[in-house]
Structures are given as C-alpha cells and as structure tokens.
Design a protein around this motif. Structure first.
Motif, mmCIF file in Angstrom:
data_model
loop_
_atom_site.group_PDB
_atom_site.id
_atom_site.type_symbol
_atom_site.label_atom_id
_atom_site.label_comp_id
_atom_site.label_asym_id
_atom_site.label_seq_id
_atom_site.Cartn_x
_atom_site.Cartn_y
_atom_site.Cartn_z
ATOM 1 N N ILE A 38 0.900 -1.010 -0.045
ATOM 2 C CA ILE A 38 -0.004 -0.048 0.076
ATOM 3 C C ILE A 38 1.040 1.214 -0.006
ATOM 4 C CG2 ILE A 38 -1.799 1.318 1.336
ATOM 5 C CD1 ILE A 38 -2.813 -1.252 0.375
ATOM 6 N N SER A 48 -0.234 4.670 -1.409
ATOM 7 C CA SER A 48 -1.080 5.637 -1.209
ATOM 8 C C SER A 48 -2.463 5.241 -0.590
ATOM 9 C CB SER A 48 -1.453 6.051 -2.685
ATOM 10 O OG SER A 48 -0.318 6.262 -3.275
ATOM 11 N N PHE A 88 -6.430 5.654 -0.165
ATOM 12 C CA PHE A 88 -7.683 6.084 -1.011
ATOM 13 C C PHE A 88 -8.247 7.195 -0.339
ATOM 14 C CE2 PHE A 88 -8.489 1.541 -2.673
ATOM 15 C CZ PHE A 88 -7.306 1.618 -3.444
ATOM 16 N N GLN A 148 -9.929 6.661 3.018
ATOM 17 C CA GLN A 148 -9.011 6.413 4.028
ATOM 18 C C GLN A 148 -8.092 7.684 4.605
ATOM 19 O OE1 GLN A 148 -6.771 3.923 1.667
ATOM 20 N NE2 GLN A 148 -7.976 1.971 2.296
ATOM 21 N N THR A 195 -18.684 0.848 -2.254
ATOM 22 C CA THR A 195 -18.412 -0.451 -2.233
ATOM 23 C C THR A 195 -16.954 -0.236 -2.751
ATOM 24 O OG1 THR A 195 -19.206 -0.714 -4.248
ATOM 25 C CG2 THR A 195 -20.212 -1.637 -2.148
ATOM 26 N N GLY A 196 -16.066 -1.010 -2.184
ATOM 27 C CA GLY A 196 -14.653 -1.288 -2.552
ATOM 28 C C GLY A 196 -13.709 -0.051 -2.749
ATOM 29 N N SER A 197 -14.131 0.893 -1.756
ATOM 30 C CA SER A 197 -13.482 2.338 -1.411
ATOM 31 C C SER A 197 -12.400 2.195 -0.525
ATOM 32 C CB SER A 197 -14.444 3.294 -1.502
ATOM 33 O OG SER A 197 -15.117 3.064 0.101
ATOM 34 N N GLY A 198 -12.204 0.976 0.186
ATOM 35 C CA GLY A 198 -11.029 0.727 1.123
ATOM 36 C C GLY A 198 -11.686 1.221 2.523
ATOM 37 N N LYS A 199 -12.913 0.784 3.086
ATOM 38 C CA LYS A 199 -13.262 1.155 4.268
ATOM 39 C C LYS A 199 -12.572 0.339 5.289
ATOM 40 C CE LYS A 199 -17.618 0.609 3.043
ATOM 41 N NZ LYS A 199 -17.398 0.943 1.679
ATOM 42 N N THR A 200 -12.107 -0.794 4.933
ATOM 43 C CA THR A 200 -11.525 -1.560 5.800
ATOM 44 C C THR A 200 -10.308 -1.402 6.597
ATOM 45 O OG1 THR A 200 -12.661 -3.544 4.592
ATOM 46 C CG2 THR A 200 -11.135 -4.237 6.405
ATOM 47 N N GLU A 222 -20.639 -2.941 7.728
ATOM 48 C CA GLU A 222 -21.870 -3.030 7.101
ATOM 49 C C GLU A 222 -23.013 -2.637 8.216
ATOM 50 O OE1 GLU A 222 -22.091 -4.027 4.060
ATOM 51 O OE2 GLU A 222 -19.945 -4.367 3.757
ATOM 52 N N GLY A 233 -19.686 -6.900 1.083
ATOM 53 C CA GLY A 233 -18.447 -6.717 1.758
ATOM 54 C C GLY A 233 -17.290 -7.774 0.950
ATOM 55 N N ASP A 237 -14.606 -9.380 -0.637
ATOM 56 C CA ASP A 237 -13.638 -8.886 -1.651
ATOM 57 C C ASP A 237 -12.830 -9.644 -2.253
ATOM 58 O OD1 ASP A 237 -12.149 -6.401 -2.414
ATOM 59 O OD2 ASP A 237 -10.628 -7.415 -1.259
ATOM 60 N N ARG A 242 -19.450 -5.693 -5.938
ATOM 61 C CA ARG A 242 -18.451 -6.713 -5.914
ATOM 62 C C ARG A 242 -17.282 -7.110 -7.071
ATOM 63 N NH1 ARG A 242 -18.329 -6.548 -1.799
ATOM 64 N NH2 ARG A 242 -20.134 -5.281 -1.784
ATOM 65 N N ARG A 300 -14.040 -2.705 -8.002
ATOM 66 C CA ARG A 300 -13.348 -2.575 -6.658
ATOM 67 C C ARG A 300 -11.834 -1.813 -6.566
ATOM 68 N NH1 ARG A 300 -16.296 -4.631 -2.766
ATOM 69 N NH2 ARG A 300 -14.473 -4.724 -1.040
ATOM 70 N N ALA A 301 -11.740 -1.090 -5.768
ATOM 71 C CA ALA A 301 -10.250 -0.321 -5.743
ATOM 72 C C ALA A 301 -9.967 0.491 -6.778
ATOM 73 C CB ALA A 301 -9.228 -1.200 -5.076
HETATM 74 N N1 LIG Z 1 -4.603 1.981 -0.101
HETATM 75 C C1 LIG Z 1 -5.063 1.211 -0.964
HETATM 76 N N2 LIG Z 1 -4.149 0.821 -1.909
HETATM 77 C C2 LIG Z 1 -4.535 -0.365 -2.746
HETATM 78 N N3 LIG Z 1 -5.603 -1.144 -2.678
HETATM 79 C C3 LIG Z 1 -6.171 -1.038 -1.305
HETATM 80 C C4 LIG Z 1 -6.073 0.178 -0.671
HETATM 81 N N4 LIG Z 1 -6.933 0.259 0.349
HETATM 82 C C5 LIG Z 1 -7.634 -0.949 0.172
HETATM 83 N N5 LIG Z 1 -7.426 -1.478 -1.040
HETATM 84 C C6 LIG Z 1 -7.928 -2.722 -1.491
HETATM 85 O O1 LIG Z 1 -9.190 -2.383 -1.972
HETATM 86 C C7 LIG Z 1 -10.399 -3.581 -1.958
HETATM 87 C C8 LIG Z 1 -11.373 -2.938 -1.346
HETATM 88 O O2 LIG Z 1 -11.311 -2.750 -0.070
HETATM 89 P P1 LIG Z 1 -12.425 -2.761 1.064
HETATM 90 O O3 LIG Z 1 -12.813 -4.516 0.994
HETATM 91 O O4 LIG Z 1 -11.952 -2.449 2.367
HETATM 92 O O5 LIG Z 1 -13.550 -2.048 0.443
HETATM 93 P P2 LIG Z 1 -14.823 -1.689 1.271
HETATM 94 O O6 LIG Z 1 -15.175 -0.307 1.299
HETATM 95 O O7 LIG Z 1 -15.015 -2.110 2.625
HETATM 96 O O8 LIG Z 1 -15.789 -2.437 0.168
HETATM 97 P P3 LIG Z 1 -17.254 -3.025 0.922
HETATM 98 O O9 LIG Z 1 -18.214 -1.713 1.085
HETATM 99 O O10 LIG Z 1 -17.868 -3.879 -0.583
HETATM 100 O O11 LIG Z 1 -17.090 -3.832 1.806
HETATM 101 C C9 LIG Z 1 -9.258 -4.614 -1.199
HETATM 102 O O12 LIG Z 1 -8.756 -5.439 -1.817
HETATM 103 C C10 LIG Z 1 -8.562 -3.954 -0.607
HETATM 104 O O13 LIG Z 1 -7.172 -4.632 -0.419
#
Ligand SMILES: Nc1ncnc2c1ncn2[C@@H]1O[C@H](COP(=O)(O)OP(=O)(O)OP(=O)(O)O)[C@@H](O)[C@H]1O
Length: 611
Positions: free
Chosen positions: A161, A163, A165, A168, A201-206, A315, A513, A515, A540, A543-544
């Motif tokens: 990682i 950078s 998103f 984040q 979705t897929g914006s990196g919330k985790t 979620e 959720g 991924d 699904r 993503r990212a």
């Molecule tokens: N800064 C980053 N750089 C590159 N990849 C990233 C970064 N942050 C997250 N990711 C990747 O982006 C993907 C989506 O992240 P994540 O699962 O956290 O999304 P989410 O917002 O929780 O989606 P959902 O709402 O579907 O649960 C994952 O594969 C994760 O590894």
C-alpha cells in the motif's frame, strides 16, 4: 340510538350517540342551541296537531274541504296549494341540518390536500463531511497522511500500500485525532465523538478502521479486549480478521475471530486463559458475528468487554437490521455493567450522558463507536438504536451525478446518499424466462466473460442454475449458498479468487463486503428487489478504482419497476444490452439435453432427500 342516513355525497353517516362524539361543525354551545330550538319547534307542532284533532266536526269538515282544495296549513290557516309539501321539505331540510350538525362522516375517501411533512434531519446527518473525490485521481501518498506511526507505515509498504484512497486519507486522521492523548481518555477528558462512514463499495473502508485501531492499541500494556468488530457474516469476519492480522503481526497485539467456524470450546480457549490469579484475556481485538458474540458474553467465563475502547460496526445498516438479536444490549451490559468491575478503578465506566461537573470529576474510559457501510441509513430512528454519542458522518461521493438518494427497500421514505464505484459500467438485458439461462451461457461461452459472479434471489434457483450450467458443460461453475458447509464455502471462495472457477452462482450471501479481486463482471440473473441489494451486488466488481461490468436480466414485467427504482435512486447510465434470439440459437440443442439432464438430477436429489 344510532340512525343511519345518506348524506349528500351518498356516503352513509351515523347520528352520533349523545355525548360519544362531537358535532361535526358547530361548537358544543351552538349545537346545544340548535337542539333547544328544534325541541321547541317540535313541541309546537305536536300542540298544533293536538288542536287539529280536537276541532269540532263542522270545523273538521270545512278544514278537510279546504285541505282537499289544498288550502289548509298545519295551523288551520288556509294557504296556497303545496303548502304541506313545502312544510315537509322544510322540516326534512331542518332535520338534515340538525343531523349533519350531530354526525360524523364515515369513510371520507375523497381526495384531501395533505400537507407534505418536511423532514428535518439532525445536523450531523444533514451536513456530512463530504469526501468528494474519485479514487484514481486522488490517491494520497501514505507519508502525507498525518499521525501514522512509522511502524504502521512500514507495514503498509510491506503490504504493497503506497497511497491511501480518499476515504482512508479522511477517516484515518479523524479517528487518530480522537486517540491523540492515548486510548484511555478522550481529548481533554471528554468522550470522543462516534464516527459514521458512508463510502462506496470497494473504496477501502476496512483499512480505514484497521489502521487507526491498531495504532491506538500499539501502546497497550496489558492484553484486554479493547476493540470489537461486529460483522454480519462469517466470511466477512474472516476477511476483516485477515486484514487485522496483517497489521498486528509483530506488534504483540492479538486478534481473535469468534464466528462459529471453530468449536465453541476452541474459541473460548482463544479468548481467555485460566491462571491461578484468575482469567486472563488472550485477545486485544475480537472480530465477531453477533450471535456467536452473545454466546461468548453469556457463557465464556472471564470473557469481558469492560476495557472495550472501540466498537466497530461494519456493514452498519445490515447490523442495524439485526438489532432484534439484541446483541448491542449484551455488549453494553458487558462494557458498562460488568459484574467484576472494580469500583476503585482509576478509569470509571459510565454510559455517555450529559457533561456535568460530576461527570468530569473522574477520568472515564470512553467507548467509541465506528460505523461503516456503503449504504448507511439516514433514518434517525434506526440510527438511534445504536445510541451514538455526538456522531459525525463522513460521506464519500465521486460526483454530484452519482449521488444516489434512496432507501426505498425499507419503505421508510427517508433519503440517503449512496454512490456507486467509479469504474462500474451497468447494463440491463431484456429477456424472458426461457432465454435467461441461454443468455447467461452466451455471455460465458460466446463472449468469454472471465470470473463472473452471478446472483440469484434464492438458494433453490442458485442450485438449479448451477446444475443446468454444469449439465450444459464448457464452463467451470460452482455455487455458493447456505446449502454449503462453512468449509465448502471457504474453499469455493478461495478457488474463485484463484481463477479456478469461471462462474460462481450465488445467493446474496456474497453480495456484501466480500472482496474478490479478480471479479470482472457481476450478473444479476434475478433482478434485485431493493436498491441497497443492487448497490452491494454490483459492488463486488469495479473495486479499488478498477473497471467492472454489471448486467441485470430483466423480464418485461420487471423492467419498468426496476428502471424506475434506479432512476429514483439517481443511478446514472444504465444501458440497454439486447441479445438477439438468433445469437442464442446455436446453444439450443445442447441446452435441451442439459434440461433433461437437470430433470434427472433433481429427481435423484429428491429421492436421496426422502430416502
Ligand atoms: N490504499 C489502498 N491501496 C491499494 N489497495 C487498497 C487500498 N485500500 C484498500 N485496498 C484494496 O481495495 C479493496 C477494497 O477494499 P475494502 O474491502 O476495504 O472495501 P470496502 O470499502 O470495505 O468495500 P465493501 O463496501 O464492499 O465492503 C481490497 O482489495 C483492498 O485490499
């Protein structure tokens, strides 16, 4: 007594029981007046009638003659013809007025102008902090985000990682700010705000909650459960647990997952250890599904949440829906009303309330809630169930055009802003019941879509479609639903991720959720009923910041409603993708064979079930 009679509009009205209902138009005083005058009139009429009866025969005769000529009135005075009718009409009109005055109209189905209720949202919901950026153009180098521990920066680099998103780079510093004085007290001794994040979705919330939670706990001395992450499904919990594990590795922090994937006893062992001095926590961070969490709160000796600092609800909208399981009540009682809580503890534990002189006397260990969802509800009544403290909302949208205002599935009539992934291209495919499986096969065989996730609305449909595609041949296909054991589910997802499966037919069990990096295309074999379901399903893919395709098969009868639902939700650019029947013709002979094979398979399964 109740008397039914028709009113002008033909509706039936009832004369009200005295004292039971109020007159319709007049004030009680006016109504009494009307009653009084009508009683007087009636008395007078009765008097006159009696007088009439008492006339001498001669007078009677002359009167009768006069009446025969139509010249007598009730007073015995001779009037013009029709006087009797007029009088009867006058009495009837008077009675109607009287009855109307004393009655209510039932039904009242006529159109009424109803004043539209203006919704007033709490300020934090109405004025969220907007992260108004696309992923690709707005990556922030990890070194540029303030406050991140060098150890974590190193870990991020190790995990490739470079950078952050946009969501984040906004959320991580916001959470870190609330622990800038350590995790034991809030800034200035105050309880920190709860934080809600609504991002696509897929914006990196985790990672947006993993990084600050791990950083906050880096300095902890004694191992206690300080962070609890609650998620709706085992698969999601496993996914989040994996991300935590990647970042706590080498820090001394321990992550434990309690979802029922292992036996209860094994999970208990992982959570607490019995020593001669009592129970010792084995977990700093617990990732759990709500049911299993409650089981441990109730049945695992020594498992306590009295040191809990972060409650992460991923979620969140789905978790609010599962509030009837009462899991939050159990969490709250374990946090604030622990039986073994020590009154001489340096840091007291009290549920957040108004700030008073007394409340600021003793330092309090705060419990901060962090909510995450791609479709966070904006319904204050629903959010209220979580008991948020001075919450703030961070919402991520890519553009005004993609701002989705909808929450129609719940029928609650409240507006929420959702947005879809930037790189998603959406299509709908008009079809009929017979052509649906053929179109799916056409996409896979003729158009060679790789790594397709296909959603149906039930596990029965998923299973039959799986059997059909399997019988057709030429596609590496698997199914995913509650028919499978947790082990089979795990294996299936792994194989799908590794590219060993071309088509995964699934229920909504994978809609949220999950991924899976390589998903290029989502096909809604059955149209989703609700906008939220649609947003999670199509999320699904793309993503990212990657590109992705979403196809929704629509029967003629579904088309209008579905398209309207998306239009109301402000979802732009759903394109029509026609698949002409000629293109499907070459599939027909093999398809007929597959159908008869399917029949045999279903019969066999049935007989096995009843054997
Ligand atoms: N800064 C980053 N750089 C590159 N990849 C990233 C970064 N942050 C997250 N990711 C990747 O982006 C993907 C989506 O992240 P994540 O699962 O956290 O999304 P989410 O917002 O929780 O989606 P959902 O709402 O579907 O649960 C994952 O594969 C994760 O590894």
């Amino acid at each position: 007594m109740r008397v039914a009679h028709s009113n002008v509009s033909g509706l039936v009205s009832l004369e009200k029981d005295a004292g039971k209902t109020e007159p319709r138009r007049e004030s009680p005083r006016a109504a009494r007046k009307i009653k009084k005058s009508s009683r007087k009139k009636r008395a007078k009429e009765v008097e006159q009638a009696e007088e009439h009866m008492q006339d001498s025969p001669a007078e009677k005769r002359s009167r009768q003659d006069a009446e025969a000529e139509g010249n007598a009135d009730a007073d015995g005075q001779v009037r013009g013809s029709g006087g009797g009718e007029e009088q009867a009409m006058a009495v009837a009109a008077e009675e109607t007025t009287l009855l109307e005055a004393n009655s209510i109209v039932l039904g009242g189905f006529g159109k009424k102008v109803v004043q539209k209720v203006q919704r007033v949202l709490p300020h934090w919901l109405a004025q969220p902090k907007l992260v108004h950026k696309g992923i690709k153009q707005n990556l922030v180098p990890i070194q540029n985000v303030p406050g991140i521990h060098p150890r974590l920066l190193k870990k991020l680099q190790e995990n490739n990682i470079r950078s952050f998103f946009p969501v984040q780079s906004e959320v991580i510093p916001t959470i870190l700010d609330t622990v800038s004085h350590g995790f034991l007290v809030g800034r200035g001794g105050y309880q920190p705000s709860d934080i809600c994040v609504s991002a696509p979705t897929g914006s990196g919330k985790t990672l947006a909650f993993v990084i600050p939670v791990v950083q906050a706990l880096l300095e902890r001395v004694v191992c206690q459960v300080r962070a609890l992450v609650v998620l709706p499904t085992k698969e999601l919990a496993q996914q989040v647990c994996k991300v935590f594990s990647a970042y706590v590795n080498g820090t001394g922090l321990r992550v434990v997952m309690v979802t029922g994937q292992k036996s209860f006893a094994k999970e208990q062992e992982a959570l607490v250890q019995k020593t001669i001095a009592g129970y010792r926590s084995q977990a700093d961070i617990v990732v759990a599904t709500p049911g299993r969490l409650v089981d441990h709160i109730e049945q695992t000796p020594g498992f306590s949440l009295k040191h809990l600092r972060f409650l992460v609800i991923d979620e969140a909208d789905r978790m609010i829906d599962s509030m009837n399981q009462d899991w939050l009540t159990y969490v709250n009682s374990s946090v604030f009303h622990a039986e073994d809580s020590n009154p001489s503890m340096l840091f007291t534990r009290k549920e957040p309330g108004p700030v008073t002189a007394a409340s600021t006397c003793l330092p309090r260990l705060p419990l901060q809630k962090l909510l995450f969802s791609a479709t966070l509800t904006h319904n204050p009544e629903k959010l209220q169930q979580l008991g948020l403290y001075k919450p703030c909302l961070i919402t991520s949208v890519y553009s005004e055009r993609q701002k989705v205002t909808a929450e129609r599935e719940t029928g609650e009539g409240t507006e929420s802003s959702y947005s879809l992934p930037e790189g998603l291209t959406q299509y709908y495919v008009p079809c009929n019941l017979n052509s649906k499986p053929l179109i799916l096969l056409y996409f896979l065989l003729a158009m060679k879509f790789p790594c397709v996730l296909c959603f149906t609305n039930s596990r029965e449909v998923s299973h039959r479609l799986f059997l059909l595609v399997q019988a057709f041949g030429g596609v590496r296909v698997s199914e995913f639903s509650s028919r499978l054991t947790p082990g089979e589910r795990r294996r299936t997802l792994k194989e799908f991720e590794q590219g060993k499966i071309q088509l995964l037919i699934s229920t909504d069990a994978t809609a949220r959720g999950i991924d899976i990096k390589g998903v290029k295309c989502v096909i809604n074999y059955d149209a989703p009923q609700y906008i939220r379901t649609y947003i999670h399903r199509v999320g699904r893919t793309a993503r990212a910041g990657r590109a992705g395709l979403a196809f929704t098969m629509l029967l003629k009868v579904q088309e209008q409603r579905f398209l309207q639902m998306l239009k109301d939700a402000g979802t732009p650019g759903l394109q029509k993708q026609l698949v002409k029947s000629e293109r499907l013709k070459y599939l027909l002979p093999q398809y007929q064979e597959a159908l008869s094979q399917l029949q045999t398979s279903v019969k066999e399964e049935r007989s096995e079930m009843f054997a």
